[in-house]
Enzyme design. Structure first.
Site, PDB file in Angstrom:
ATOM      1  N   VAL A 105       0.854  -1.185   0.000  1.00  0.00           N
ATOM      2  CA  VAL A 105       0.000   0.000   0.000  1.00  0.00           C
ATOM      3  C   VAL A 105       0.889   1.233   0.000  1.00  0.00           C
ATOM      4  O   VAL A 105       1.908   1.281   0.702  1.00  0.00           O
ATOM      5  CB  VAL A 105      -0.931   0.017   1.231  1.00  0.00           C
ATOM      6  CG1 VAL A 105      -1.829   1.255   1.213  1.00  0.00           C
ATOM      7  CG2 VAL A 105      -1.776  -1.253   1.287  1.00  0.00           C
ATOM      8  N   CYS A 106       0.513   2.220  -0.802  1.00  0.00           N
ATOM      9  CA  CYS A 106       1.202   3.508  -0.827  1.00  0.00           C
ATOM     10  C   CYS A 106       2.690   3.296  -1.151  1.00  0.00           C
ATOM     11  O   CYS A 106       3.040   2.525  -2.030  1.00  0.00           O
ATOM     12  CB  CYS A 106       0.974   4.220   0.503  1.00  0.00           C
ATOM     13  SG  CYS A 106       1.367   5.971   0.531  1.00  0.00           S
ATOM     14  N   THR A 107       3.579   3.946  -0.420  1.00  0.00           N
ATOM     15  CA  THR A 107       5.005   3.847  -0.717  1.00  0.00           C
ATOM     16  C   THR A 107       5.592   2.489  -0.344  1.00  0.00           C
ATOM     17  O   THR A 107       6.784   2.252  -0.556  1.00  0.00           O
ATOM     18  CB  THR A 107       5.793   4.953   0.005  1.00  0.00           C
ATOM     19  OG1 THR A 107       5.601   4.820   1.414  1.00  0.00           O
ATOM     20  CG2 THR A 107       5.338   6.333  -0.448  1.00  0.00           C
ATOM     21  N   GLY A 108       4.767   1.594   0.179  1.00  0.00           N
ATOM     22  CA  GLY A 108       5.232   0.223   0.415  1.00  0.00           C
ATOM     23  C   GLY A 108       5.733  -0.436  -0.855  1.00  0.00           C
ATOM     24  O   GLY A 108       6.574  -1.334  -0.800  1.00  0.00           O
ATOM     25  N   SER A 125       1.684   3.342  -6.632  1.00  0.00           N
ATOM     26  CA  SER A 125       2.170   3.832  -5.347  1.00  0.00           C
ATOM     27  C   SER A 125       1.492   5.171  -5.076  1.00  0.00           C
ATOM     28  O   SER A 125       0.614   5.597  -5.837  1.00  0.00           O
ATOM     29  CB  SER A 125       3.702   4.004  -5.378  1.00  0.00           C
ATOM     30  OG  SER A 125       4.215   4.209  -4.081  1.00  0.00           O
TER      31      SER A 125
END
Length: 215
Positions: A105-108, A125
């Site tokens: 999730v997101c910058t993961g 992202s």
């Protein structure tokens, strides 16, 4: 990889300065299904402080975690520092090949990229860092949820709920995912149309980029 899963050992990854909602959103969707056995893993068991101060708790170390059927990796507003976490990156690289699904999730997704998991794959992202994925051999996409093979990536923070519902539909069928969505009463009706850079306008985008640059 295992296909028909009676029990899905799901490792929710914790690390210092992660973003809480990136993890909690998917957890609330997925852990509601009886097939999911959640495990909260970090480099070491114990408290993990999120980027806005909330403390979560890892119940197992990476070394002590079961072989995961599903890995869920949150992002962080301090994602550049997380990329230097060799223990985390090493575990992701080692655990992914045997997992049925790896999700971020997101910058993961930058962590997945750093672990060599996104090479040649389409991925998304947070909008502010999406283009960095190309540096890891990924194909950046401006979509909210992207599935490429056994990897599923979500856009910024709140997209974790959409990611988990998409995955739930893939695993258990649309009726189950729809029931999970209803149980959460997930019916987004935001008070403002500023959830994407295109909607928000240049001043708001500049303010957010400035705030992110300071983290």
């Amino acid at each position: 990889m295992r296909s028909e899963l009676a029990v899905m050992d799901t490792v929710f990854v914790l690390y210092e300065n992660m973003t809480a909602l990136d993890l909690i959103g998917p957890y609330e969707v997925l852990a509601a299904h009886p097939a999911v056995t959640p495990h909260f893993a970090a480099a070491r068991p114990g408290d993990v402080r999120c980027d806005n101060g909330l403390t979560l708790r890892a119940d197992v170390s990476f070394a002590g975690a079961p072989d995961p059927d599903l890995i869920v990796v949150p992002g962080s507003s301090r994602w550049r520092a997380a990329l230097a976490d060799d223990e985390l990156i090493g575990w992701l690289a080692a655990a992914h090949p045997a997992a049925t699904w790896t999700a971020s999730v997101c910058t993961g997704s930058t962590l997945l990229g750093r672990a060599g998991i996104l090479t040649g794959r389409r991925a998304t992202s947070h909008w502010a860092v999406r283009d960095t994925l190309a540096g890891y051999g990924a194909v950046p996409c401006a979509e909210r949820v992207v599935i490429d093979g056994d990897v599923i990536t979500g856009a910024g923070v709140s997209a974790g709920i959409d990611l988990a519902l998409t995955l739930a539909a893939t695993l258990w069928g649309d009726p189950v995912a729809q029931a999970l969505q209803l149980a959460l009463e997930y019916d987004p009706q935001p008070p403002f149309r500023s959830g994407t850079p295109e909607q928000a306008g240049p001043e708001t985008v500049a303010a957010v980029l400035g705030a992110l640059a300071g983290t």
